[in-house]
Design an enzyme around this catalytic site. Structure first.
Site, PDB file in Angstrom:
ATOM      1  N   GLY A  31       0.834  -1.195   0.000  1.00  0.00           N
ATOM      2  CA  GLY A  31       0.000   0.000   0.000  1.00  0.00           C
ATOM      3  C   GLY A  31       0.864   1.238   0.000  1.00  0.00           C
ATOM      4  O   GLY A  31       1.996   1.217   0.494  1.00  0.00           O
ATOM      5  N   GLN A  36       2.934  10.081   0.833  1.00  0.00           N
ATOM      6  CA  GLN A  36       4.252   9.428   0.849  1.00  0.00           C
ATOM      7  C   GLN A  36       5.018   9.682  -0.435  1.00  0.00           C
ATOM      8  O   GLN A  36       6.233   9.571  -0.479  1.00  0.00           O
ATOM      9  CB  GLN A  36       4.093   7.914   0.997  1.00  0.00           C
ATOM     10  CG  GLN A  36       3.529   7.475   2.315  1.00  0.00           C
ATOM     11  CD  GLN A  36       3.429   5.963   2.339  1.00  0.00           C
ATOM     12  OE1 GLN A  36       2.443   5.408   1.912  1.00  0.00           O
ATOM     13  NE2 GLN A  36       4.480   5.311   2.825  1.00  0.00           N
ATOM     14  N   CYS A  92       6.854   0.143   6.750  1.00  0.00           N
ATOM     15  CA  CYS A  92       6.360   1.256   5.944  1.00  0.00           C
ATOM     16  C   CYS A  92       7.460   1.730   5.014  1.00  0.00           C
ATOM     17  O   CYS A  92       8.602   1.884   5.440  1.00  0.00           O
ATOM     18  CB  CYS A  92       5.938   2.386   6.873  1.00  0.00           C
ATOM     19  SG  CYS A  92       5.326   3.842   6.024  1.00  0.00           S
ATOM     20  N   LEU A  93       7.101   1.973   3.763  1.00  0.00           N
ATOM     21  CA  LEU A  93       8.112   2.439   2.810  1.00  0.00           C
ATOM     22  C   LEU A  93       8.698   3.783   3.229  1.00  0.00           C
ATOM     23  O   LEU A  93       9.811   4.124   2.842  1.00  0.00           O
ATOM     24  CB  LEU A  93       7.501   2.555   1.411  1.00  0.00           C
ATOM     25  CG  LEU A  93       7.022   1.232   0.785  1.00  0.00           C
ATOM     26  CD1 LEU A  93       6.392   1.490  -0.574  1.00  0.00           C
ATOM     27  CD2 LEU A  93       8.172   0.257   0.659  1.00  0.00           C
ATOM     28  N   HIS A 134      -3.490   1.358   7.975  1.00  0.00           N
ATOM     29  CA  HIS A 134      -2.136   1.926   7.892  1.00  0.00           C
ATOM     30  C   HIS A 134      -2.079   3.047   6.855  1.00  0.00           C
ATOM     31  O   HIS A 134      -1.565   4.130   7.121  1.00  0.00           O
ATOM     32  CB  HIS A 134      -1.146   0.803   7.556  1.00  0.00           C
ATOM     33  CG  HIS A 134       0.264   1.254   7.361  1.00  0.00           C
ATOM     34  ND1 HIS A 134       1.292   0.863   8.191  1.00  0.00           N
ATOM     35  CD2 HIS A 134       0.827   2.071   6.438  1.00  0.00           C
ATOM     36  CE1 HIS A 134       2.428   1.437   7.782  1.00  0.00           C
ATOM     37  NE2 HIS A 134       2.168   2.163   6.704  1.00  0.00           N
ATOM     38  N   GLU A 135      -2.635   2.774   5.674  1.00  0.00           N
ATOM     39  CA  GLU A 135      -2.554   3.775   4.592  1.00  0.00           C
ATOM     40  C   GLU A 135      -3.415   5.003   4.881  1.00  0.00           C
ATOM     41  O   GLU A 135      -3.001   6.125   4.608  1.00  0.00           O
ATOM     42  CB  GLU A 135      -2.958   3.155   3.249  1.00  0.00           C
ATOM     43  CG  GLU A 135      -2.041   2.043   2.747  1.00  0.00           C
ATOM     44  CD  GLU A 135      -0.566   2.420   2.789  1.00  0.00           C
ATOM     45  OE1 GLU A 135      -0.221   3.596   2.575  1.00  0.00           O
ATOM     46  OE2 GLU A 135       0.250   1.526   3.054  1.00  0.00           O
ATOM     47  N   HIS A 138      -1.824   7.615   6.921  1.00  0.00           N
ATOM     48  CA  HIS A 138      -0.901   8.515   6.208  1.00  0.00           C
ATOM     49  C   HIS A 138      -1.609   9.784   5.737  1.00  0.00           C
ATOM     50  O   HIS A 138      -0.998  10.847   5.646  1.00  0.00           O
ATOM     51  CB  HIS A 138      -0.309   7.820   4.975  1.00  0.00           C
ATOM     52  CG  HIS A 138       0.870   6.946   5.265  1.00  0.00           C
ATOM     53  ND1 HIS A 138       2.074   7.445   5.734  1.00  0.00           N
ATOM     54  CD2 HIS A 138       1.057   5.613   5.145  1.00  0.00           C
ATOM     55  CE1 HIS A 138       2.932   6.442   5.888  1.00  0.00           C
ATOM     56  NE2 HIS A 138       2.336   5.319   5.542  1.00  0.00           N
TER      57      HIS A 138
HETATM   58 ZN    ZN Z   1       3.209   3.479   5.478  1.00  0.00          ZN
END
Ligand code: ZN
Length: 178
Positions: A31, A36, A92-93, A134-135, A138
């Site tokens: 995701g 991000q 997380c990226l 999670h997404e 953000h």
């Molecule tokens: Zn993340």
């Protein structure tokens, strides 16, 4: 910082969503939220893998949405969250190389719109529910490391401080798009 709703899906937005999906593929993520990738928009892309779980145990959302992956949505919301909680490891990226357990509701009712204007509303469980929560965090400037228990926080504290000392903040942006 809160991301802004997407009011019109322009060709440029479609292109941006496609580049986010490409980043997901390159970084092997499940995701990614637009902030991000440097844009404060309520746009999220998912590529949640199908689970080998017994199909009987899958939520309606997993049954409906997993076959549609990869999936880009705009203006996603969590309409309601179930009372049952579960703990699961997240990464997380935007927070490279840190993995920690986070407690979240096991199931959420998810509402969103595809880029083609198709509405989505379904109860999601499993990894999909986890990824959605999670997404969507953000979009409101919240990272999974903001949700750690004190013990988990202490465990990854040193690695986190190293990241921060690297001159990055919550907008830490390793995910590069075209
Ligand atoms: Zn993340």
């Amino acid at each position: 910082m809160n991301a802004e709703p997407v009011t019109v899906v322009t060709p440029e937005i479609r292109e941006f969503a496609a580049s986010m999906l490409e980043s997901l593929r390159v970084f092997d993520g499940i995701g990614l939220a637009a902030p991000q990738a440097g844009r404060p928009l309520r746009l999220v892309v998912f590529d949640v893998p199908s689970q080998e779980d017994d199909a009987d145990l899958l939520s309606q959302g997993e049954i409906e949405l997993l076959p549609k992956m990869p999936l880009a949505v705009i203006n996603p919301e969590i309409v309601s969250s179930g009372s049952e909680l579960c703990e699961r490891e997240e990464g997380c990226l935007s927070v490279p190389d840190i993995f920690a357990n986070v407690v979240r509701p096991s199931r959420v009712v998810f509402r969103a719109m595809t880029l083609d204007g198709e509405p989505i509303e379904c109860e999601c469980g499993g990894l999909l529910a986890r990824c959605i929560q999670h997404e969507l965090d953000h979009l409101d400037g919240v990272l999974f490391v903001d949700r750690l228990s004190p013990a988990e926080h202490r465990r990854v504290d040193r690695a986190l401080n190293r990241l921060l000392a690297f001159g990055k903040t919550h907008e830490f942006n390793r995910v590069v798009t075209k």
